[in-house]
Motif scaffolding. Structure first.
Motif, PDB file in Angstrom:
ATOM      1  N   GLY A  96      75.538 -42.209 -27.430  1.00 36.66           N
ATOM      2  CA  GLY A  96      74.930 -42.698 -26.202  1.00 36.66           C
ATOM      3  C   GLY A  96      75.956 -42.944 -25.106  1.00 36.66           C
ATOM      4  O   GLY A  96      75.760 -42.547 -23.955  1.00 36.66           O
ATOM      5  N   ALA A  97      77.051 -43.601 -25.459  1.00 38.22           N
ATOM      6  CA  ALA A  97      78.077 -43.893 -24.460  1.00 38.22           C
ATOM      7  C   ALA A  97      78.591 -42.599 -23.836  1.00 38.22           C
ATOM      8  O   ALA A  97      78.789 -42.499 -22.620  1.00 38.22           O
ATOM      9  N   ASP A 208      68.588 -43.939 -18.445  1.00 41.30           N
ATOM     10  CA  ASP A 208      69.156 -44.081 -19.787  1.00 41.30           C
ATOM     11  C   ASP A 208      67.988 -44.300 -20.758  1.00 41.30           C
ATOM     12  O   ASP A 208      67.415 -45.386 -20.822  1.00 41.30           O
ATOM     13  N   GLN A 211      67.745 -45.646 -25.930  1.00 39.13           N
ATOM     14  CA  GLN A 211      66.997 -46.483 -26.882  1.00 39.13           C
ATOM     15  C   GLN A 211      65.480 -46.385 -26.682  1.00 39.13           C
ATOM     16  O   GLN A 211      64.720 -46.298 -27.632  1.00 39.13           O
TER      17      GLN A 211
HETATM   18  C1  PLP Z   1      70.322 -48.094 -23.695  1.00 29.79           C
HETATM   19  C2  PLP Z   1      71.590 -47.772 -24.403  1.00 29.79           C
HETATM   20  N1  PLP Z   1      72.481 -46.963 -23.804  1.00 29.79           N
HETATM   21  C3  PLP Z   1      73.631 -46.612 -24.428  1.00 29.79           C
HETATM   22  C4  PLP Z   1      73.939 -47.088 -25.679  1.00 29.79           C
HETATM   23  C5  PLP Z   1      75.229 -46.681 -26.345  1.00 29.79           C
HETATM   24  O1  PLP Z   1      74.977 -45.792 -27.368  1.00 29.79           O
HETATM   25  P1  PLP Z   1      76.098 -45.512 -28.503  1.00 29.79           P
HETATM   26  O2  PLP Z   1      76.252 -46.773 -29.259  1.00 29.79           O
HETATM   27  O3  PLP Z   1      75.543 -44.366 -29.276  1.00 29.79           O
HETATM   28  O4  PLP Z   1      77.351 -45.154 -27.766  1.00 29.79           O
HETATM   29  C6  PLP Z   1      73.047 -47.942 -26.325  1.00 29.79           C
HETATM   30  C7  PLP Z   1      73.361 -48.482 -27.672  1.00 29.79           C
HETATM   31  O5  PLP Z   1      72.822 -49.454 -28.119  1.00 29.79           O
HETATM   32  C8  PLP Z   1      71.846 -48.296 -25.674  1.00 29.79           C
HETATM   33  O6  PLP Z   1      70.960 -49.111 -26.251  1.00 29.79           O
END
Ligand code: PLP
Length: 375
Positions: A96-97, A208, A211
Motif C-alpha cells: 500500500g505504501a 486511497d 483498505q
Molecule cells: C488506507 C491505507 N493506505 C495505505 C496503507 C499502507 O499499506 P501497507 O501497509 O501495505 O504499506 C494502509 C495500511 O494499513 C492503509 O490502511
C-alpha cells in the motif's frame, strides 16, 4: 540475533487457516474478524487461490519486469473492467505504501507541482524516501525536501479550496473511509465538490482504496457510493488476499514513458496469480453480494446491543463504538472467546474487518461472544 522489536504481539502463533478460521500451534481455532489489517478478502487458503499459486510456483514464480508477463496483462485487462474504470491503466507494485508513493510521484510528474493535501487522522502508509502521509504524531513522517503535506479537516471543502487556490498543490490524497483513523468518512457533497475543484484546478485526485476498496464497502470501490471518479486509485490489501501486491489504476490523461515508474518485484508471476485468483473467486462466489447481505445482517443484529453507541463504516469495514476504551474487550475476545478483532486511533472503537466471504453463522458467533463479554 532477534527481531527488531516494533510490533506489540498477541501471544498466538497461527499455523493453519481456512475461510474465516485460524488455528494456532496447539490446535485452538480462532474466528478471524480482522483479517490481518483487512487483508483477507476471499478467505484464508481458499482452494482456488491455493491451486493457482501452487500451479504458478511450479511453472515460474518470478522474473523481472524486463520480459512479457501475460499474467500482468490479464490483470490489467480484467481489473479496470470489474472496477468500472475501463480506460484506466494499471501499474503494479508490492504494498500500500508503495502504491501511494507511486501515485504521489506520478501526480508530481504530471503537473510539475509537489505539495499534497491530505486529511487529519488519515493513514497512507509508511515510507521514508518520499512521503509517509499521516498526521499521527506517533508515526514519524519524513518528507522529501520538495514534498510538503498540508492536512485539512475531513469534509471541510472550503479549507481544501483555499489551499488549492494558492496554485501549488499537486494532488489531494484521501481514503474514502478512514481505516486506521477510525472509520470516519467524507460525505457525498464533500466528495463531489472535491472532485470538481480538483478537475477545475488540474490537481490530481488520488483515492486511497487500499483498505476500503476491493469490495470491502459493498461496492468494488468505496468512492463509488458517492458517484465520483478519481484520477488515480491506489490498491493493495484485499487485492492479493495475503500475498503482497499493490497497484495504482491510472487515468488515460497520464502518459507513460520508460523509466517513469519502476519496481523489481512488482507484478511478479506469483503475485499476479494470487490477484487473479481473488478476482475469479469474486466472480464465482458473488462476493460483493455477500458483503452487502452480511453487512445489513450485521448492522441489524448488532444495533440491538445497548452498549454499542454507534456502528461506523460500510459493508464489512465496520467499527463498533463504545463509551469506554476497547483494549481489554479485544483481549477478552482473543484470549477467552478466540475471536480476532481490530483497533484504531479511536480507542473506543472495536474494528471489524472479516473476510468478505464471512457467513451469517460466523457473525452470530461474534455476536453471542461479544454479548457475553459485555454482560
Ligand atoms: C488506507 C491505507 N493506505 C495505505 C496503507 C499502507 O499499506 P501497507 O501497509 O501495505 O504499506 C494502509 C495500511 O494499513 C492503509 O490502511
Amino acid at each position: 540475533m532477534s527481531l527488531f522489536n516494533v510490533y506489540p504481539l498477541y501471544n498466538i502463533a497461527p499455523e493453519k487457516a481456512s475461510g474465516a478460521t485460524v488455528w494456532d500451534e496447539n490446535g485452538n481455532a480462532y474466528l478471524d474478524f480482522y483479517g490481518g489489517h483487512g487483508v483477507i478478502s476471499i478467505g484464508h487458503s481458499h482452494p482456488i487461490y491455493v491451486k493457482h499459486i501452487t500451479e504458478q510456483v511450479n511453472k515460474i514464480g518470478f522474473y523481472s519486469n524486463s520480459i512479457i508477463n501475460p499474467l500482468q496483462e490479464k490483470l490489467a485487462n480484467l481489473l479496470p473492467k470489474i472496477s468500472e474504470y475501463p480506460d484506466y491503466t494499471l501499474f503494479l507494485c508490492n504494498s500500500g505504501a508503495e502504491a501511494n508513493e507511486n501515485a504521489l510521484k506520478l501526480a508530481s510528474f504530471h503537473n510539475g507541482k509537489s505539495k499534497v493535501i491530505a486529511f487529519k487522522n488519515s493513514f497512507h502508509g509508511r515510507t521514508s524516501a518520499a512521503v509517509a502521509v499521516t498526521d499521527n504524531p506517533k508515526i514519524v513522517a519524513p518528507l522529501n525536501a520538495q514534498q510538503k503535506v498540508i492536512f485539512c479537516d475531513l469534509n471541510d471543502i472550503n479549507a481544501v479550496k483555499k489551499e488549492i487556490a494558492k496554485g501549488d498543490i499537486s494532488s489531494v490524497i484521501i481514503e474514502t473511509i478512514q481505516g486506521v483513523g477510525g472509520l470516519d468518512e467524507g460525505n457525498t457533497e464533500f466528495f463531489k465538490e472535491l472532485e470538481k475543484v480538483c478537475k477545475e484546478s488540474g490537481v490530481v485526485l488520488i483515492l486511497d482504496e487500499i483498505q476500503c476498496g476491493y469490495g470491502r464497502s459493498g461496492k468494488f470501490f468505496a468512492h463509488q457510493h458517492h458517484g465520483i471518479k478519481a484520477d488515480i486509485i491506489s490498491l493493495a490489501k484485499g487485492m492479493g488476499n495475503g500475498f503482497p501486491i499493490g497497484g495504482i489504476l491510472i487515468s488515460p490523461e497520464f502518459k507513460p514513458s520508460y523509466g517513469l515508474l519502476g519496481t523489481t518485484f512488482g507484478g511478479n508471476h506469483l503475485a499476479c496469480a494470487a490477484a487473479l485468483a481473488v478476482l475469479e473467486v469474486f466472480k464465482n462466489e458473488n462476493i460483493l453480494d455477500n458483503v452487502k447481505r452480511q453487512s445489513s445482517y450485521f448492522m441489524k443484529k448488532f444495533k440491538s446491543l445497548p452498549q454499542i453507541k454507534k456502528i461506523k463504516g460500510r459493508g464489512l469495514m465496520l467499527g463498533l463504538e463504545f463509551d469506554f476504551e476497547v483494549a481489554e474487550l479485544r483481549k477478552k475476545l482473543i484470549y477467552e472467546k478466540k475471536i480476532f478483532t481490530g483497533n484504531s486511533n479511536n480507542k473506543n472503537l472495536l474494528r471489524v474487518l472479516p473476510p468478505l466471504s464471512i457467513t451469517q453463522n460466523e457473525i452470530d458467533i461474534l455476536f453471542e461472544n461479544l454479548k457475553s463479554c459485555l454482560e
